[in-house]
Design a protein around this motif. Structure first.
Motif, short mmCIF file in Angstrom:
data_model
loop_
_atom_site.label_atom_id
_atom_site.label_comp_id
_atom_site.label_asym_id
_atom_site.label_seq_id
_atom_site.Cartn_x
_atom_site.Cartn_y
_atom_site.Cartn_z
N LEU A 1 23.37 58.30 70.73
CA LEU A 1 23.49 57.58 69.28
C LEU A 1 25.00 57.62 68.68
O LEU A 1 25.81 58.33 69.16
N LYS A 2 25.42 56.49 68.03
CA LYS A 2 26.76 56.24 67.49
C LYS A 2 26.46 56.08 65.85
O LYS A 2 25.32 55.68 65.47
N ASP A 3 27.68 56.15 65.25
CA ASP A 3 27.57 55.74 63.79
C ASP A 3 27.28 54.20 63.68
O ASP A 3 27.59 53.57 64.34
N GLY A 4 26.27 53.86 62.76
CA GLY A 4 25.99 52.53 62.66
C GLY A 4 24.80 52.00 63.16
O GLY A 4 24.47 50.93 63.22
N ASP A 5 24.38 52.90 64.27
CA ASP A 5 23.40 52.49 64.92
C ASP A 5 21.85 52.51 64.26
O ASP A 5 21.95 52.87 63.20
N ASN A 6 20.86 51.63 64.52
CA ASN A 6 19.66 51.62 64.22
C ASN A 6 18.50 52.41 64.88
O ASN A 6 18.57 52.25 65.91
N VAL A 7 17.80 53.14 64.30
CA VAL A 7 16.78 53.98 64.96
C VAL A 7 15.34 53.80 64.28
O VAL A 7 15.26 53.45 63.22
N THR A 8 14.06 53.98 65.17
CA THR A 8 12.83 54.08 64.65
C THR A 8 12.21 55.60 64.62
O THR A 8 12.86 56.35 65.54
N LEU A 9 11.43 55.95 63.91
CA LEU A 9 10.75 57.20 63.81
C LEU A 9 9.74 57.10 65.13
O LEU A 9 9.11 56.15 65.17
N THR A 10 9.66 58.49 65.62
CA THR A 10 8.43 58.55 66.82
C THR A 10 7.21 59.14 66.26
O THR A 10 6.43 59.13 66.85
N LYS A 11 7.20 59.81 64.94
CA LYS A 11 5.97 60.39 64.24
C LYS A 11 6.23 60.13 62.97
O LYS A 11 7.29 60.17 62.53
N ASP A 12 5.02 60.38 62.09
CA ASP A 12 5.32 60.39 60.66
C ASP A 12 5.97 61.78 60.54
O ASP A 12 5.73 62.91 60.74
N VAL B 1 6.65 61.47 49.52
CA VAL B 1 6.98 60.24 50.27
C VAL B 1 6.78 60.74 51.78
O VAL B 1 7.16 61.89 52.25
N THR B 2 5.68 60.01 52.60
CA THR B 2 5.74 60.34 54.22
C THR B 2 6.42 59.12 54.74
O THR B 2 5.96 57.70 54.53
N LEU B 3 7.42 59.22 55.82
CA LEU B 3 7.99 58.03 56.23
C LEU B 3 7.07 57.97 57.51
O LEU B 3 6.79 58.88 58.52
N LYS B 4 6.50 56.73 57.79
CA LYS B 4 5.59 56.58 58.84
C LYS B 4 6.03 56.13 60.25
O LYS B 4 7.31 55.75 60.29
N ARG B 5 5.57 56.59 61.32
CA ARG B 5 5.88 56.26 62.79
C ARG B 5 6.16 54.72 62.70
O ARG B 5 5.60 53.79 62.40
N GLY B 6 7.49 54.59 63.46
CA GLY B 6 7.75 52.94 63.72
C GLY B 6 8.72 52.58 62.48
O GLY B 6 9.29 51.50 62.71
N THR B 7 8.87 53.45 61.52
CA THR B 7 9.73 53.02 60.33
C THR B 7 11.32 52.81 60.92
O THR B 7 11.78 53.62 61.54
N LEU B 8 11.89 51.57 60.58
CA LEU B 8 13.34 51.48 61.01
C LEU B 8 14.26 52.04 60.09
O LEU B 8 14.22 51.78 58.65
N ILE B 9 14.99 52.78 60.44
CA ILE B 9 16.27 53.31 59.69
C ILE B 9 17.68 52.74 60.03
O ILE B 9 17.68 52.84 61.29
N LYS B 10 18.31 51.90 59.39
CA LYS B 10 19.47 51.29 59.67
C LYS B 10 20.53 52.14 59.21
O LYS B 10 20.79 53.00 58.39
N ASN B 11 21.66 51.73 59.90
CA ASN B 11 23.02 52.30 59.68
C ASN B 11 23.13 53.79 59.79
O ASN B 11 23.52 54.57 58.47
N ILE B 12 22.92 54.76 60.60
CA ILE B 12 23.04 55.98 60.66
C ILE B 12 24.41 56.63 60.63
O ILE B 12 25.22 55.75 61.06
N ARG B 13 24.46 57.88 60.25
CA ARG B 13 25.64 58.52 60.12
C ARG B 13 25.67 59.79 61.00
O ARG B 13 24.73 60.59 60.58
N LEU B 14 26.38 60.07 61.95
CA LEU B 14 26.48 61.40 62.64
C LEU B 14 27.07 62.48 61.92
O LEU B 14 27.62 62.19 60.96
N THR B 15 26.42 63.83 62.14
CA THR B 15 26.84 64.79 61.45
C THR B 15 27.92 65.79 62.30
O THR B 15 27.84 65.70 63.73
#
Length: 73
Positions: free
Chosen positions: A14-25, A33-47
């Protein structure tokens, strides 16, 4: 931070700015709030920790998610 290599649940780097999806709720601590499986998360930042990323979801800002629950989109 150049030597930190974060990988998703499939081992894809993974790199900064990638888009990822969740593999489980995932339940968000301190919120109803519950984030559902398959939710698209845009523009991640690495720690500094290769097992965690920072991101913003639709309903929640400033999330820290474990990379074992993510898949590169």
């Amino acid at each position: 931070m150049d030597d930190v290599i974060a990988k998703d649940s499939n081992g894809t780097i993974l790199k900064d700015g990638d888009n990822v999806t969740l593999t489980k709720d995932l339940k968000v601590k301190g919120s109803s709030v519950t984030l559902k499986r398959g939710t698209l998360i845009k523009n991640i930042r690495l720690t500094d920790n290769p097992a965690e990323i920072e991101c913003n979801a639709d309903k929640v800002k400033g999330l820290v998610l474990k990379t074992c629950f993510l898949k590169k989109a």
